[in-house]
Design a protein around this motif. Structure first.
Motif, PDB file in Angstrom:
ATOM      1  N   ALA A 128       0.868  -1.178   0.000  1.00 35.33           N
ATOM      2  CA  ALA A 128       0.000   0.000   0.000  1.00 35.33           C
ATOM      3  C   ALA A 128       0.898   1.218   0.000  1.00 35.33           C
ATOM      4  CB  ALA A 128      -0.901   0.008   1.229  1.00 35.33           C
ATOM      5  N   PRO A 129       0.476   2.306  -0.622  1.00 34.68           N
ATOM      6  CA  PRO A 129       1.311   3.510  -0.625  1.00 34.68           C
ATOM      7  C   PRO A 129       1.732   3.948   0.781  1.00 34.68           C
ATOM      8  CG  PRO A 129      -0.417   3.724  -2.242  1.00 34.68           C
ATOM      9  CD  PRO A 129      -0.709   2.461  -1.489  1.00 34.68           C
ATOM     10  N   VAL A 130       0.760   4.097   1.691  1.00 29.31           N
ATOM     11  CA  VAL A 130       1.065   4.473   3.069  1.00 29.31           C
ATOM     12  C   VAL A 130       0.303   3.542   3.995  1.00 29.31           C
ATOM     13  CG1 VAL A 130       0.971   6.283   4.832  1.00 29.31           C
ATOM     14  CG2 VAL A 130       1.405   6.899   2.438  1.00 29.31           C
ATOM     15  N   ILE A 131       0.951   3.120   5.062  1.00 25.59           N
ATOM     16  CA  ILE A 131       0.305   2.287   6.077  1.00 25.59           C
ATOM     17  C   ILE A 131       0.275   3.074   7.380  1.00 25.59           C
ATOM     18  CG2 ILE A 131       0.433   0.159   7.422  1.00 25.59           C
ATOM     19  CD1 ILE A 131       1.929  -1.084   5.033  1.00 25.59           C
ATOM     20  N   ARG A 185      -5.728  13.445   6.657  1.00 26.07           N
ATOM     21  CA  ARG A 185      -4.834  14.299   5.872  1.00 26.07           C
ATOM     22  C   ARG A 185      -4.411  13.584   4.589  1.00 26.07           C
ATOM     23  NH1 ARG A 185      -1.196  18.668   5.933  1.00 26.07           N
ATOM     24  NH2 ARG A 185      -0.622  18.792   3.727  1.00 26.07           N
ATOM     25  N   LEU A 186      -4.080  12.315   4.664  1.00 25.76           N
ATOM     26  CA  LEU A 186      -3.725  11.562   3.466  1.00 25.76           C
ATOM     27  C   LEU A 186      -4.882  11.559   2.464  1.00 25.76           C
ATOM     28  CD1 LEU A 186      -1.948   8.536   5.177  1.00 25.76           C
ATOM     29  CD2 LEU A 186      -0.837  10.177   3.635  1.00 25.76           C
ATOM     30  N   ASN A 187      -6.072  11.341   2.961  1.00 27.91           N
ATOM     31  CA  ASN A 187      -7.252  11.289   2.099  1.00 27.91           C
ATOM     32  C   ASN A 187      -7.495  12.637   1.416  1.00 27.91           C
ATOM     33  OD1 ASN A 187      -9.561   9.783   1.102  1.00 27.91           O
ATOM     34  ND2 ASN A 187     -10.818  11.106   2.393  1.00 27.91           N
ATOM     35  N   SER A 188      -7.246  13.722   2.140  1.00 27.15           N
ATOM     36  CA  SER A 188      -7.455  15.053   1.553  1.00 27.15           C
ATOM     37  C   SER A 188      -6.472  15.327   0.421  1.00 27.15           C
ATOM     38  CB  SER A 188      -7.331  16.131   2.629  1.00 27.15           C
ATOM     39  OG  SER A 188      -5.993  16.248   3.080  1.00 27.15           O
ATOM     40  N   ASP A 189      -5.314  14.657   0.471  1.00 28.59           N
ATOM     41  CA  ASP A 189      -4.317  14.805  -0.593  1.00 28.59           C
ATOM     42  C   ASP A 189      -4.408  13.690  -1.629  1.00 28.59           C
ATOM     43  OD1 ASP A 189      -3.335  17.130   0.422  1.00 28.59           O
ATOM     44  OD2 ASP A 189      -1.496  16.295   1.250  1.00 28.59           O
ATOM     45  N   ASN A 190      -5.482  12.890  -1.547  1.00 26.68           N
ATOM     46  CA  ASN A 190      -5.715  11.803  -2.508  1.00 26.68           C
ATOM     47  C   ASN A 190      -4.571  10.801  -2.550  1.00 26.68           C
ATOM     48  OD1 ASN A 190      -8.263  12.826  -3.469  1.00 26.68           O
ATOM     49  ND2 ASN A 190      -7.116  14.383  -4.588  1.00 26.68           N
ATOM     50  N   ILE A 191      -3.989  10.532  -1.403  1.00 27.46           N
ATOM     51  CA  ILE A 191      -2.931   9.528  -1.302  1.00 27.46           C
ATOM     52  C   ILE A 191      -3.530   8.263  -0.699  1.00 27.46           C
ATOM     53  CG2 ILE A 191      -0.718   8.945  -0.242  1.00 27.46           C
ATOM     54  CD1 ILE A 191      -0.093  11.943  -0.225  1.00 27.46           C
ATOM     55  N   PRO A 192      -3.566   7.150  -1.437  1.00 25.65           N
ATOM     56  CA  PRO A 192      -4.143   5.911  -0.908  1.00 25.65           C
ATOM     57  C   PRO A 192      -3.380   5.419   0.323  1.00 25.65           C
ATOM     58  CG  PRO A 192      -3.871   5.788  -3.285  1.00 25.65           C
ATOM     59  CD  PRO A 192      -3.121   6.998  -2.837  1.00 25.65           C
ATOM     60  N   PHE A 193      -4.092   4.775   1.224  1.00 25.51           N
ATOM     61  CA  PHE A 193      -3.486   4.311   2.469  1.00 25.51           C
ATOM     62  C   PHE A 193      -4.286   3.139   3.002  1.00 25.51           C
ATOM     63  CE2 PHE A 193      -6.766   7.346   3.440  1.00 25.51           C
ATOM     64  CZ  PHE A 193      -7.457   6.760   4.479  1.00 25.51           C
ATOM     65  N   LEU A 194      -3.667   2.423   3.914  1.00 24.66           N
ATOM     66  CA  LEU A 194      -4.358   1.423   4.729  1.00 24.66           C
ATOM     67  C   LEU A 194      -4.245   1.842   6.184  1.00 24.66           C
ATOM     68  CD1 LEU A 194      -3.475  -2.144   3.369  1.00 24.66           C
ATOM     69  CD2 LEU A 194      -5.702  -1.012   3.397  1.00 24.66           C
ATOM     70  N   ASP A 200     -12.913   1.135   2.178  1.00 26.77           N
ATOM     71  CA  ASP A 200     -11.987   0.018   2.040  1.00 26.77           C
ATOM     72  C   ASP A 200     -10.588   0.336   2.549  1.00 26.77           C
ATOM     73  OD1 ASP A 200     -11.369   1.850   0.128  1.00 26.77           O
ATOM     74  OD2 ASP A 200     -11.439   0.469  -1.576  1.00 26.77           O
ATOM     75  N   SER A 201     -10.432   1.488   3.218  1.00 21.14           N
ATOM     76  CA  SER A 201      -9.106   1.878   3.697  1.00 21.14           C
ATOM     77  C   SER A 201      -8.862   1.488   5.149  1.00 21.14           C
ATOM     78  CB  SER A 201      -8.912   3.386   3.543  1.00 21.14           C
ATOM     79  OG  SER A 201      -9.837   4.096   4.365  1.00 21.14           O
ATOM     80  N   LEU A 202      -9.898   1.061   5.863  1.00 21.04           N
ATOM     81  CA  LEU A 202      -9.798   0.745   7.282  1.00 21.04           C
ATOM     82  C   LEU A 202      -9.971  -0.748   7.512  1.00 21.04           C
ATOM     83  CD1 LEU A 202      -9.776   1.474  10.331  1.00 21.04           C
ATOM     84  CD2 LEU A 202     -12.233   1.955  10.130  1.00 21.04           C
TER      85      LEU A 202
END
Length: 480
Positions: free
Chosen positions: A48-51, A65-74, A260-262
């Motif tokens: 995943a890009p960021v965990i 903050r990650l979501n606001s910058d459109n950076i995928p994460f788990l 699906d990120s959590l």
């Protein structure tokens, strides 16, 4: 400004057969079929890009903050729900917050992230009733309850000079920015109060139970920086509870994230860095998750050491080592409506210097939704863990003490609901402190949590944002 990565540096595949599964927001690496003679295949690796590890306030703020910058994460959470220490349980129709927690509306970071209208915040009385010498005495905010404050001038909770000094302290903290407060020269809170000139009676009867209850620190050893920050927030805002419980705050933050990120019930056992900017995370299940941009650890300070066991870390500065965590015990009781001694949404403080209770209040007086329509909910807080006292003995001592406050005829019918013993309620933030710690502790590895900033709701939210900002800055520099 969002971080944009060129294709050559983003989402690199670990094998030619890897494929991106959008619905889960991570890559799945299938392993080849095996024969009887083939070696055992390695664990399935996902990337995943960021965990982000931990879905408490800090982890949720980082994910936001990650979501606001459109950076995928788990976002990985070991328990069955979000919030960490900020959660609410439902017991027999009552809402039980896990420990004494009050939300101050003036928290600056919270104002940016939360929708207060949706939380339906219910206000406390701006002041307190203090039990001293067998009676209750009111201390009121003169700007919100002027007549009450005039009536309290002659009570034994400090002198008229003490009450003037409170007004001057208010002016002092309001003249400073939050940034200046967090970086100001510091002493302990008790030393600050003595330096200002407050009398021993004012310190013992008001400041110890009130701020001691906020910091879980009756000795008031907590840094003066945190005292000034909270005092300013109290001057500008209201003490409140969300109508559906304190746990509504993390639930609101989580609701804004991609579904699906959590991942709940997903425990991390270790993080390995190998000096790259792409640390890997090993789950209790044996699965390995590889980060592309970095890992943000948003777990309590004691859990960091377990997860990073064996990994070299910079030692904390002298004076910040081996500070015992702040602990608390919170007991809840169901009360018949006709046995509630007051109807006001007020906090009761123990200013007597005796007994084990620090503070209590009737949560249903603040927010009726905290209990069934025909019942009231009493919340009682102690400071410390009382490890050597059994629950039953502790409950009996609390009820005996409350009988002295409100009368045995009122208290004898109270029914115990639940006792929470919280060993790590807050980090210890006695001087010396660093409330602006660098989130980066290694290549691609970042920390956030209230121990990185201030031991408040707001501090946890700030730390999550700062961890993401540090990650984005490092990755941007790496691409230059």
């Amino acid at each position: 400004m969002p971080l944009t990565l060129p294709p050559s540096s983003s989402f690199s595949f670990l094998s030619p057969t890897a494929k991106y599964t959008h619905s889960h927001r991570f890559f799945t690496i299938p392993h080849a079929s095996t024969t009887q003679l083939a070696p055992k295949p390695p664990p399935v690796i996902k990337t995943a890009p960021v965990i982000v590890i931990g879905a408490g306030l800090a982890g949720l703020a980082a994910a936001t903050r990650l979501n606001s910058d459109n950076i995928p994460f788990l976002l990985l959470e070991a328990s069955d729900g979000v919030g960490g220490r900020v959660r609410t349980d439902v017991v027999d129709g009552f809402l039980l917050d896990r420990g004494f927690q009050i939300f101050i509306t003036a928290y600056p970071e919270a104002q940016k992230l939360l929708n207060y209208n949706e939380l339906n915040l219910r206000k406390f009385y701006s002041g307190a009733r203090i039990y001293y010498d067998g009676k209750f005495h009111t201390v009121a905010d003169p700007l919100r309850h002027f007549s009450d404050s005039l009536l309290s001038l002659g009570n034994p909770i400090g002198s008229v000079l003490d009450k003037l000094l409170i007004a001057l302290t208010r002016v002092r903290v309001l003249s400073k920015s939050y940034e200046d407060i967090m970086s100001a020269n510091e002493v302990s809170t008790i030393q600050l109060l003595k330096n200002i000139g407050f009398s021993d009676s004012m310190i013992g009867r008001f400041f110890r139970p009130f701020f001691g209850g906020i910091f879980f620190d009756p000795q008031l050893e907590t840094t003066s920086r945190l005292f000034d920050f909270v005092f300013k927030c109290l001057a500008l805002g209201d003490n409140t509870l969300p109508a559906k419980g304190i746990g509504e705050i993390p639930i609101q933050l989580a609701a804004k994230l991609p579904s699906d990120s959590l991942l709940l019930n997903t425990k991390v056992v270790s993080v390995d860095s190998d000096d790259s900017n792409s640390p890997s995370v090993t789950l209790e299940s044996g699965e390995i998750l590889k980060s592309e941009l970095g890992v943000i650890m948003a777990v309590e300070q004691p859990a960091v050491d377990k997860i990073l066991a064996g990994k070299k870390q910079s030692p904390p500065p002298p004076g910040q080592r081996n500070k015992p965590a702040r602990s608390t015990v919170c007991l809840y009781f169901s009360v018949d409506q006709d046995q509630v001694p007051v109807q006001d949404p007020v906090l009761f403080l123990n200013g007597s210097g005796k007994g084990i209770i620090n503070n209590m209040f009737f949560a249903t007086n603040v927010a009726p939704s905290y209990g069934p329509s025909n019942k009231a909910l009493a919340s009682v807080s102690l400071i410390g863990l009382y490890e050597n006292t059994a629950d039953g003995d502790l409950r009996a001592e609390v009820l005996k003490e409350l009988s002295g406050w409100f009368g045995a005829s009122k208290v004898e019918s109270w029914r115990h609901l639940r006792t929470y013993r919280i060993g790590f309620a807050q980090p210890n933030q006695s001087p010396p402190t660093d409330l602006m710690k660098n989130p980066n502790i290694g290549p691609g590895l970042y920390l956030c949590g209230d121990y990185m900033t201030s031991a408040t709701f707001d501090g946890a939210l700030v730390s999550g944002r700062r961890a993401v900002e540090a990650l984005l800055k490092d990755r941007a520099l790496a691409l230059v």
